[in-house]
Enzyme design. Structure first.
Site, PDB file in Angstrom:
ATOM      1  N   ASP A 281      -2.874  29.403 -37.010  1.00  0.00           N
ATOM      2  CA  ASP A 281      -2.948  30.169 -38.256  1.00  0.00           C
ATOM      3  C   ASP A 281      -3.027  31.680 -38.048  1.00  0.00           C
ATOM      4  O   ASP A 281      -3.474  32.408 -38.939  1.00  0.00           O
ATOM      5  CB  ASP A 281      -4.145  29.726 -39.115  1.00  0.00           C
ATOM      6  CG  ASP A 281      -3.964  28.318 -39.651  1.00  0.00           C
ATOM      7  OD1 ASP A 281      -2.811  27.912 -39.864  1.00  0.00           O
ATOM      8  OD2 ASP A 281      -4.984  27.629 -39.853  1.00  0.00           O
TER       9      ASP A 281
ATOM     10  N   ASP B 106      -3.269  43.440 -43.853  1.00  0.00           N
ATOM     11  CA  ASP B 106      -3.438  43.582 -45.299  1.00  0.00           C
ATOM     12  C   ASP B 106      -4.720  42.927 -45.789  1.00  0.00           C
ATOM     13  O   ASP B 106      -5.299  43.341 -46.801  1.00  0.00           O
ATOM     14  CB  ASP B 106      -2.231  42.988 -46.031  1.00  0.00           C
ATOM     15  CG  ASP B 106      -1.934  41.561 -45.598  1.00  0.00           C
ATOM     16  OD1 ASP B 106      -1.973  41.293 -44.377  1.00  0.00           O
ATOM     17  OD2 ASP B 106      -1.650  40.727 -46.481  1.00  0.00           O
TER      18      ASP B 106
ATOM     19  N   GLY C 149      -3.847 -13.109  -2.339  1.00  0.00           N
ATOM     20  CA  GLY C 149      -3.818 -14.561  -2.418  1.00  0.00           C
ATOM     21  C   GLY C 149      -2.425 -15.143  -2.525  1.00  0.00           C
ATOM     22  O   GLY C 149      -2.267 -16.364  -2.633  1.00  0.00           O
TER      23      GLY C 149
ATOM     24  N   GLY D  53      -0.166 -15.060  -0.191  1.00  0.00           N
ATOM     25  CA  GLY D  53       0.253 -15.611   1.098  1.00  0.00           C
ATOM     26  C   GLY D  53       1.004 -14.635   1.975  1.00  0.00           C
ATOM     27  O   GLY D  53       1.681 -15.038   2.929  1.00  0.00           O
TER      28      GLY D  53
ATOM     29  N   SER E  66       0.279  -3.354  -1.776  1.00  0.00           N
ATOM     30  CA  SER E  66       1.123  -2.194  -2.129  1.00  0.00           C
ATOM     31  C   SER E  66       1.597  -2.296  -3.583  1.00  0.00           C
ATOM     32  O   SER E  66       2.775  -2.551  -3.835  1.00  0.00           O
ATOM     33  CB  SER E  66       2.308  -2.065  -1.170  1.00  0.00           C
ATOM     34  OG  SER E  66       2.990  -3.284  -0.990  1.00  0.00           O
TER      35      SER E  66
END
Length: 638
Positions: free
Chosen positions: A40, A174, A478, A480, A549
């Site tokens: 503003d 102003d 898990g 494998g 990974s």
């Protein structure tokens, strides 16, 4: 002098001689500037006033503006100039600027492109985008509020991005009765801030009213105590960046090799700094090869000399290897070449910086892989404090070290935007995630060199009678991976292959014992393993790795380290419910109870490969079957 006397006057020339008008218009200089400041403060209104006073609004646009002003404007029945710029529905509804809005206008003396930047702190990345090509910044201040936090923030950002000229436009005069004392106090406050923050750029203070038009295009009778130039006069006479760039050493990033036929070969690009002419000795970087310019070619014919800001094709006297991404410079004063830097980084993505992750770095026409280290500090641009940080969040500004996978041609951003400014791109999503400014190359980058040896990876591989490879097993905990990798290695051993198995748990007992399981630590874990695997393939080994990974970006990073065809991604595809049912180590149970944080598949994501070289389904195959399947697909291994 009346306002009408100073407004754009080329209408008469258009009517008299359109060719003369177009010729004059074509050769005007172009100033790019931004308006910034707090919410503003009147940025959009000021641009609307500039467009209106320069007569760059068509009659139908003016009619639409008048209608919109009555319907959604903020000035009662008067024209709301901000609506000329705030084009998004959300902007008009809220009365704010959200996106960067670009507008073109012209006067008798100069052409302009202005970017209206949002004032909200959450849109800092938009402000950085708008300022990246600007010659000048108009920093608006509400005369009633004076210098506030956002004023300081945008002044610092403009300085950071390399904007050399700043206009402090004290707006809404102003509304304070054109009070000279209040205006002087605001200018004094800004002067003190500039001195404290170390911002050395030129700045000019101008009292204005964007709504009423005071000191915009004509001197206002309401400020007889102000003896300076109007805003438009200042914009028309300020020195442009390209005028300064022409006095610097010659630099041209190569965009394209221009070879339309067998008899012509030139190198095309935009001259970023300096000048070039036939007979000049030049150097191609990063190779360092030298030659002499034979001619400077453009669509309109050959030039006796070309300067910064012109797009040209340069021909050499010698057959020099030069392609897109190279930089042509003056031979006796070339830019630097390095692969490690200190940089200021502005983070522009909703996802935070992942320390150690490989991103695309684009600097001019150069594109390389780059990794960012943990930030040295972030800057609180409201207080100028330096704060410790482990990463960078959206809109954060920090200083960090950065390394690229190969040397790039650069200059400090303070000397050259073209060779010092870069962006970072996420390799998976292709989103631009950050913008940065290079400070300097690190000393170790200049002092640490690759030592050439007579016996290399080819000799090591030939001695072992095999082709080096990385067999990268990835999948959920898990699934494998380790079991299958072990079975594959046993079979390779029986075939007299030289192998080594890097297992995820084993490396955390030594090499990576200092790392945890946060996203940043997982990234660093894979980076280190990738470097070790690369060294082992240099020794001629077949390396098997069994790691969750979880992130594609890191698997792709390791792939990029290896020669083409030597990285084999093996996806051990096991559904989460099956892996959790197995739970040999009891880790899923701990993760479900909340005792184990950042566990892949539970509260940390796993990104499955899109196109792995090999996929094995352990629901349908035993470990022995999977190993036999992998061996069959890999043969022959030499």
């Amino acid at each position: 002098m009346s306002q009408a006397d100073t407004i754009y006057k080329t209408d008469a020339l258009i009517a008299e001689d359109i060719d003369a008008y177009l010729e004059t218009h074509q050769h005007k200089s172009l100033l790019r500037f931004i308006t910034c400041g707090s919410v503003d403060d009147g940025k959009s209104t000021l641009i609307g006033r500039l467009l209106y006073d320069s007569k760059m609004i068509f009659e139908d646009q003016l009619e639409a503006l008048q209608a919109d002003s009555k319907r959604v404007g903020t000035q009662g029945q008067e024209i709301d100039f901000a609506l000329l710029v705030d084009g998004l529905a959300a902007e008009r509804e809220q009365g704010i600027t959200i996106d960067v809005a670009y507008r073109f206008f012209a006067t008798e003396k100069r052409k302009f492109i202005v970017a209206d930047c949002p004032g909200h702190e959450q849109y800092t990345r938009n402000m950085i985008t708008g300022a990246s090509t600007a010659d000048l910044a108009i920093l608006l201040v509400d005369a009633r509020k004076g210098i506030i936090v956002q004023t300081r923030r945008h002044a610092y950002l403009a300085h950071l991005i390399g904007v050399k000229n700043v206009v402090l436009a004290v707006n809404k005069m102003d509304l304070i009765g054109y009070d000279q004392d209040r205006y002087n106090a605001i200018c004094d406050d800004f002067r003190a801030f500039v001195r404290e923050a170390g911002i050395a750029e030129n700045y000019t203070c101008i009292p204005i009213s964007g709504l009423a038009g005071d000191n915009i295009t004509s001197v206002s009778e309401n400020t007889p105590w102000y003896q300076g130039a109007t805003l438009m006069e200042h914009l028309e006479t300020v020195e442009l960046n390209n005028q300064q760039d022409q006095s610097k050493a010659f630099r041209m990033p190569v965009q394209w090799v221009n070879r339309p036929n067998l008899d012509f070969r030139g190198f095309s690009g935009l001259i970023s700094t300096g000048s070039v002419k036939p007979g000049d000795a030049v150097r191609v970087l990063p190779s360092g090869k030298t030659s002499t310019v034979t001619k400077v070619v453009t669509l309109d014919g050959d030039l006796d000399e070309a300067v910064a800001g012109q797009s040209v094709t340069i021909c050499f006297a010698d057959e020099v290897d030069c392609s897109r991404g190279n930089v042509i410079s003056v031979a006796d004063n070339p830019p630097e070449v390095s692969d490690q830097f200190e940089t200021t980084l502005v983070w522009m993505d909703d996802d935070p910086l992942h320390v150690g992750r490989s991103y695309w770095l684009k600097l001019g026409t150069q594109i390389v892989s780059a990794t960012v280290q943990q930030p040295k500090y972030t800057v609180n641009v409201n207080t100028m404090e330096h704060l410790a940080a482990k990463t960078l969040e959206l809109n954060a500004i920090g200083v960090a070290e950065l390394a690229t996978d190969k040397p790039i041609v650069f200059e400090p951003y303070a000397d050259s935007r073209a060779l010092g400014g870069f962006i970072l791109i996420d390799k998976i999503t292709n989103r631009t995630v950050g913008a940065g400014m290079l400070h300097f190359s690190l000393r170790r980058a200049q002092n640490v060199h690759w030592q050439a040896t007579d016996i290399g990876r080819e000799e090591h591989a030939n001695l072992k009678n095999q082709k080096p490879r990385v067999l990268w097993f990835t999948g959920l905990s898990g699934s494998g991976k380790s079991t299958i990798a072990n079975e594959v290695e046993k079979r390779l051993n029986l075939m007299n292959r030289h192998t080594f198995l890097l297992d995820g748990d084993n490396v955390r007992h030594g090499l990576n014992k200092d790392l945890g399981f946060t996203e940043a630590d997982r990234i660093e874990n894979i980076r280190r393993v990738g470097e070790v695997a690369k060294l082992m393939t240099d020794a001629g080994l077949i390396v098997l790795t069994a790691f969750i990974s979880p992130f594609r970006a890191e698997r792709d990073m390791v792939r990029a380290m290896m020669p083409e065809g030597e990285f084999v991604e093996i996806f051990v595809d096991t559904p989460l419910e099956v892996a959790e049912e197995r739970d040999v180590k009891g880790l899923y149970k701990k993760a479900r109870s909340g005792a184990l944080k950042n566990f892949t598949g539970i509260d940390s994501p796993y990104e499955a490969p899109f196109n792995p070289e090999i996929r094995v389904n352990t629901v349908e195959m035993t470990a022995a079957d999977a190993a036999e399947h992998i061996i069959r697909l890999l043969m022959p291994l030499k």
